[in-house]
Design a protein around this motif. Structure first.
Motif, mmCIF file in Angstrom:
data_model
loop_
_atom_site.group_PDB
_atom_site.id
_atom_site.type_symbol
_atom_site.label_atom_id
_atom_site.label_comp_id
_atom_site.label_asym_id
_atom_site.label_seq_id
_atom_site.Cartn_x
_atom_site.Cartn_y
_atom_site.Cartn_z
ATOM 1 N N ALA A 1 0.846 -1.207 0.000
ATOM 2 C CA ALA A 1 0.000 0.000 0.000
ATOM 3 C C ALA A 1 0.875 1.248 0.000
ATOM 4 N N SER A 2 1.957 1.220 0.793
ATOM 5 C CA SER A 2 2.872 2.372 0.841
ATOM 6 C C SER A 2 3.489 2.633 -0.529
ATOM 7 N N HIS A 3 3.898 1.557 -1.202
ATOM 8 C CA HIS A 3 4.471 1.717 -2.555
ATOM 9 C C HIS A 3 3.435 2.309 -3.517
ATOM 10 N N ASN B 1 0.863 9.418 -5.823
ATOM 11 C CA ASN B 1 1.179 10.820 -5.571
ATOM 12 C C ASN B 1 2.235 11.355 -6.527
ATOM 13 N N ILE C 1 0.647 4.072 -2.845
ATOM 14 C CA ILE C 1 0.280 5.456 -2.491
ATOM 15 C C ILE C 1 1.391 6.421 -2.913
ATOM 16 N N THR C 2 2.640 6.001 -2.694
ATOM 17 C CA THR C 2 3.774 6.820 -3.131
ATOM 18 C C THR C 2 3.737 7.016 -4.651
ATOM 19 N N THR D 1 -5.999 11.463 -4.006
ATOM 20 C CA THR D 1 -5.938 11.412 -2.538
ATOM 21 C C THR D 1 -6.298 10.037 -1.998
ATOM 22 N N THR D 2 -5.452 9.537 -1.101
ATOM 23 C CA THR D 2 -5.811 8.381 -0.295
ATOM 24 C C THR D 2 -6.076 8.912 1.112
#
Lengths: 420, 420
Positions: free
Chosen positions: A249-251, A257, A253-254, A270-271
């Motif tokens: 999820a971090s990958h 953006n 979302i990064t 936007t998350t």
């Protein structure tokens, strides 16, 4: 209780700020904000207070079947399409006093000035206090403008209830709008709609402009994205044996953006919401669900951006052997404002020497509903610190006056100068 | 109800798997798992069933003041330090049948074989069924081994209650261990502790080894990390004006994982829990709180890794103008297993031709408590698919036998070969 408004109207030229503050006394909340939910008693009182005010300045008033309030200034040419101007009266819970209300007040004050200075117009002007935009009591936005433009009819409200289980149609009846008496509020006599609103964003303040002339209202797409990895012991599972849904999820979302920034300065992605399972400190997340809200004024840009995300997600899913499900649950097309009206606004701002810039509206407004029905214009004034939907919502007095002044001039040109 | 175990013991050489299954009948849960919480009736019944089994093979049994159960095989040299072997009997809720229990069963079966084949040893051996390791009923881990090593005494349990508000000391009393009768269970007569356990991880299976000879039990540090950004409208706030705490969390989690991979293959760092505020799809997250669990066997590596994260967080905070608070709420030092015992285990595995590898334990075990008290060894057998704390927990029969066989040989060498 309403404040005494005699003082305001006794002045030669009442100011928008004073009138906005006067209306905020209907539904004032504990924190200095406003809670004026559709068909509630504070809403009813506010509509009737506005109705009295409209009559005070010489307008003919009426409600339609859903509770939209109109104040009509008859033109000398009764066949001419109507110039409609206004905004909405409902608020979110503990919202700000300017959202919606400022547009109605500015319309009212503009029409008062026009009557005082120029008498009867060629074309008919109607000031509208739309009954509902926010959807903060019932899960249905644009009930007022939607009924006027044929997007909604009574049957769309049939199954809708509020958080307390009260039916929309019962609330309507309580407020004095008996569904049994419903006649379609659809209007075919409207020539154009003009809405003045606070920006609810920080762009005008950051760029030091007093006015934003809206070119488009963005299209929106909303997604739920579910990543299924493997829940495992945080201590005994080496990093290279993991299928960590939180890291995935971090990958993503990064990436979202970064890609948004690269695509277009007007694109926002936007998350805002993320939930992990099992969501405990010493267990690798086996599942993460997150939301994605994407907005831009151009449908093709939205298409391309979402397509690129989708391809990246598919590649990531294959490479990391994790399932990624993408569920799109909302799609609203962008709406373009009328270029003739926009050009009018631009010239007026220039002539008056007010700082302005073209702007895209990232939030939804009644203007987007009218925008697919008739030529529509939307004009913004700055929101201090970009804050909205909050008791802290505020706009400088001089900006409120500049917005009102441009609206007055536009109405003058449309209703008095142009042939009916 | 306990299954009939006569059949098992009537066989010449009872197998570990059958005995583990037999004990799993005490506290069997709906999903085929085991729920055996400290001092519960299923726990009491299981301890007493083990006690009977110990006596059946000729051991002298006794409980200490907190409920650790011992089966003693007296050596010919009564002055010799005791060889202690075993593990824990309590489980998590709906846990697996092997966790803890396998170590006790394997110790029991080893001692039975040694008695059958070699009679009385030189040194005394005690098989221990430790009362508690998991901390799954009361918020206190290692109550059994902690009391034996002086880490805990009765007063540490005074204020502890379970989820239903039942006091630890009241539960002790109900189970037959009256706190009024408490005598310190601290043991100064233990020469060494040997624990056999399922891995609860996937490393042995992935590397195709039957045995893991533990060199260290990792140190652990746990943190709560709070990022404070700015909550704003998802539609009206351009990407470059945002202070998005969710994006910041994604950057930090990505960095943590990358850095962990670069630092050492044995280092693990996990963000298992994340909560965002306000956590709604169309609002930029103003605050994100996430956890960090870091483990490694070397204190200096832990220091350096955490220091590097901290520096990165400080830089990130400055660059993006967001507050990042780091709260460390747990620190457990790494524990090294005894090299003499580890060498013994290695030689035995080699002589028997069993595949093995040195391994670091990423999970906590009673061996880490004894490891600071006396020479200690910890031996792992594989967990199928790395699954543990689940009804799906399983280990192949042949691996269970290999682990038991190495333990038997080690106990033989220590108790029969070495001088008392």
């Amino acid at each position: 209780m309403a404040l005494d408004s005699k003082y305001i109207f006794n002045h030669q030229q009442p100011e928008a700020e004073a009138m906005v503050k006067w209306l905020s006394s209907y539904g004032q909340s504990k924190h200095g904000g406003v809670s004026r939910l559709l068909y509630s008693s504070s809403w009813i009182n506010a509509q009737h207070a506005l109705k009295a005010k409209m009559e005070e300045i010489g307008l003919t008033t009426y409600f339609d079947s859903v509770g939209n309030l109109f104040g009509r200034l008859e033109g000398s040419n009764p066949q001419s399409p109507i110039i409609l101007t206004g905004s909405h009266i409902d608020s979110v819970i503990d919202g700000g006093m300017y959202d919606g209300v400022y547009g109605i007040i500015a319309s009212l004050l503009s029409v008062k000035r026009l009557i005082d200075q120029h008498g009867q117009p060629n074309k008919t002007i109607e000031v509208v206090s739309l009954c509902e935009e926010e959807g903060s009591r019932f899960p249905l936005t644009f009930w007022g403008s939607g009924n006027m433009t044929g997007r909604y009819s009574l049957k769309d409200g049939t199954r809708i209830t509020d958080g307390d289980g009260i039916k929309l149609l019962d609330a309507m009846k309580t407020a004095g709008f008996d569904p049994e008496q419903y006649e379609t509020p659809v209007r075919d006599d409207i020539g154009c709609f003009i809405e003045l609103h606070v920006e609810q964003g920080i762009t005008l303040e950051r760029t030091n402009k007093s006015l934003g002339i809206v070119s488009h209202i963005v299209g929106q797409r909303r997604f739920n994205i579910r990543i299924t990895g493997e829940s495992n012991h945080a201590g005994t599972t080496p990093m290279n044996f993991r299928k960590d849904a939180m890291l995935a999820a971090s990958h993503l979302i990064t990436f979202i953006n970064k890609k948004a920034q690269e695509t277009d300065p007007q694109l926002v992605a936007t998350t805002g919401k993320l939930t992990a399972k099992p969501n405990v400190p010493n267990v690798i997340a086996g599942e993460v669900l997150f939301t994605l809200d994407v907005r831009h004024y151009d449908e093709q840009t939205l298409d391309q951006f979402c397509q690129e995300l989708s391809l990246f997600f598919i590649d990531y899913s294959k490479e990391h052997e994790m399932e990624i499900e993408i569920d799109q649950w909302m799609s609203v097309k962008p709406v373009m404002m009328d270029s003739t009206l926009t050009n009018h606004l631009t010239k007026i701002a220039q002539e008056k020497g007010f700082s302005y810039s073209p702007i895209v509206s990232g939030a939804g407004h009644d203007a987007q509903v009218f925008g697919t029905h008739c030529p529509t214009a939307l004009l913004f004034v700055p929101s201090e610190n970009g804050v909205s939907h909050s008791p802290k919502e505020s706009t400088k007095k001089e900006d409120l006056e500049k917005g009102r002044s441009v609206l007055t001039e536009l109405l003058y040109q449309l209703a008095y100068h142009e042939e009916g």
